[in-house]
Motif scaffolding. Structure first.
Motif, PDB file in Angstrom:
ATOM      1  N   THR A  15       3.902  -1.247  -5.017  1.00 34.50           N
ATOM      2  CA  THR A  15       4.806  -1.261  -3.901  1.00 34.50           C
ATOM      3  C   THR A  15       4.713   0.079  -2.954  1.00 34.50           C
ATOM      4  O   THR A  15       4.612  -0.237  -1.665  1.00 34.50           O
ATOM      5  N   LEU A  16       4.451   1.414  -3.585  1.00 25.68           N
ATOM      6  CA  LEU A  16       4.108   2.518  -2.687  1.00 25.68           C
ATOM      7  C   LEU A  16       2.955   2.198  -2.078  1.00 25.68           C
ATOM      8  O   LEU A  16       2.777   2.671  -0.690  1.00 25.68           O
ATOM      9  N   LYS A  18       1.338  -0.442  -0.925  1.00 26.07           N
ATOM     10  CA  LYS A  18       1.778  -1.377   0.272  1.00 26.07           C
ATOM     11  C   LYS A  18       2.524  -1.017   1.251  1.00 26.07           C
ATOM     12  O   LYS A  18       1.813  -0.885   2.359  1.00 26.07           O
ATOM     13  N   SER A  19       3.301  -0.240   0.814  1.00 22.29           N
ATOM     14  CA  SER A  19       4.236   0.222   1.832  1.00 22.29           C
ATOM     15  C   SER A  19       3.393   1.687   2.858  1.00 22.29           C
ATOM     16  O   SER A  19       3.379   1.549   3.875  1.00 22.29           O
ATOM     17  N   ILE A  22       0.729  -0.390   4.961  1.00 17.66           N
ATOM     18  CA  ILE A  22       1.471  -0.947   6.267  1.00 17.66           C
ATOM     19  C   ILE A  22       1.930   0.070   7.146  1.00 17.66           C
ATOM     20  O   ILE A  22       1.894  -0.051   8.169  1.00 17.66           O
ATOM     21  N   TRP A  23       2.652   1.435   6.505  1.00 17.62           N
ATOM     22  CA  TRP A  23       2.836   2.401   7.521  1.00 17.62           C
ATOM     23  C   TRP A  23       1.485   3.010   8.315  1.00 17.62           C
ATOM     24  O   TRP A  23       1.753   3.391   9.462  1.00 17.62           O
ATOM     25  N   THR A  85       6.870   6.657   3.451  1.00 19.20           N
ATOM     26  CA  THR A  85       6.753   6.033   2.227  1.00 19.20           C
ATOM     27  C   THR A  85       7.560   6.702   1.150  1.00 19.20           C
ATOM     28  O   THR A  85       8.444   6.146   0.215  1.00 19.20           O
ATOM     29  N   HIS A  90      11.041   1.422   3.954  1.00 19.96           N
ATOM     30  CA  HIS A  90      10.083   0.445   3.801  1.00 19.96           C
ATOM     31  C   HIS A  90       9.917  -0.372   5.104  1.00 19.96           C
ATOM     32  O   HIS A  90      11.077  -0.326   5.969  1.00 19.96           O
ATOM     33  N   PRO A  91       8.677  -0.831   5.651  1.00 23.73           N
ATOM     34  CA  PRO A  91       8.612  -1.471   6.800  1.00 23.73           C
ATOM     35  C   PRO A  91       9.398  -2.985   7.042  1.00 23.73           C
ATOM     36  O   PRO A  91       9.790  -2.892   7.980  1.00 23.73           O
ATOM     37  N   GLU A  92       9.705  -3.361   5.957  1.00 28.29           N
ATOM     38  CA  GLU A  92      10.726  -4.431   5.831  1.00 28.29           C
ATOM     39  C   GLU A  92      11.999  -4.165   6.692  1.00 28.29           C
ATOM     40  O   GLU A  92      12.696  -4.985   6.990  1.00 28.29           O
ATOM     41  N   ASP A  93      12.602  -2.790   6.631  1.00 34.33           N
ATOM     42  CA  ASP A  93      13.797  -2.588   6.928  1.00 34.33           C
ATOM     43  C   ASP A  93      14.011  -2.035   8.192  1.00 34.33           C
ATOM     44  O   ASP A  93      14.945  -1.873   8.673  1.00 34.33           O
ATOM     45  N   HIS A 101       6.704  -8.710  10.152  1.00 36.37           N
ATOM     46  CA  HIS A 101       7.438  -9.663   9.083  1.00 36.37           C
ATOM     47  C   HIS A 101       7.117 -10.991   9.137  1.00 36.37           C
ATOM     48  O   HIS A 101       7.340 -11.849   8.141  1.00 36.37           O
TER      49      HIS A 101
END
Length: 123
Positions: A15-16, A18-19, A22-23, A85, A90-93, A101
């Motif tokens: 998760t870290l 991936k975040s 993406i960032w 990160t 998170h980018p989804e937030d 998304h």
């Protein structure tokens, strides 16, 4: 028990990572697209620094200045992505990253002035 704990750590690291990726992608795109005036200012300053440094280091002034500016941009993107990160953002937030998304915003259909007279309202 050990296997369950190991899986949770792997999920956290995934998760870290991936975040962070993406960032870093998002900040790079924003730097190139939205930050275009900043790129123009950096290029202008780079040319001025190259001209100034040319008198001291005639062979490698362009290489030093361009490498330094490219390195500073890459470092800024990586540090920004790492900070976002590890703060847990998170980018989804983030609401303005709706294009990440995969959800599309369907705009409201346009209503023209003559539409109440000519359009079929009982669609």
């Amino acid at each position: 028990m050990v296997l369950a704990q190991r899986r949770s750590w792997e999920k956290t690291y995934f998760t870290l990572a991936k975040s962070f990726l993406i960032w870093s992608f998002t900040l790079t795109v924003c730097l190139l697209v939205v930050g275009f005036p900043l790129v123009v200012v950096m290029a202008t300053l780079g040319v001025l620094f190259t001209i100034i440094l040319q008198s001291v280091l005639p062979v490698s002034a362009v290489l030093i200045v361009s490498g330094g500016m490219l390195g500073a941009n890459v470092l800024a993107v990586i540090v920004g992505a790492a900070i976002l990160t590890f703060k847990g953002i998170h980018p989804e937030d983030v609401s303005w990253l709706h294009w990440l998304h995969g959800k599309t915003n369907h705009p409201q259909p346009a209503t023209y002035a003559a539409c109440p007279l000519t359009c079929n309202l009982a669609r």
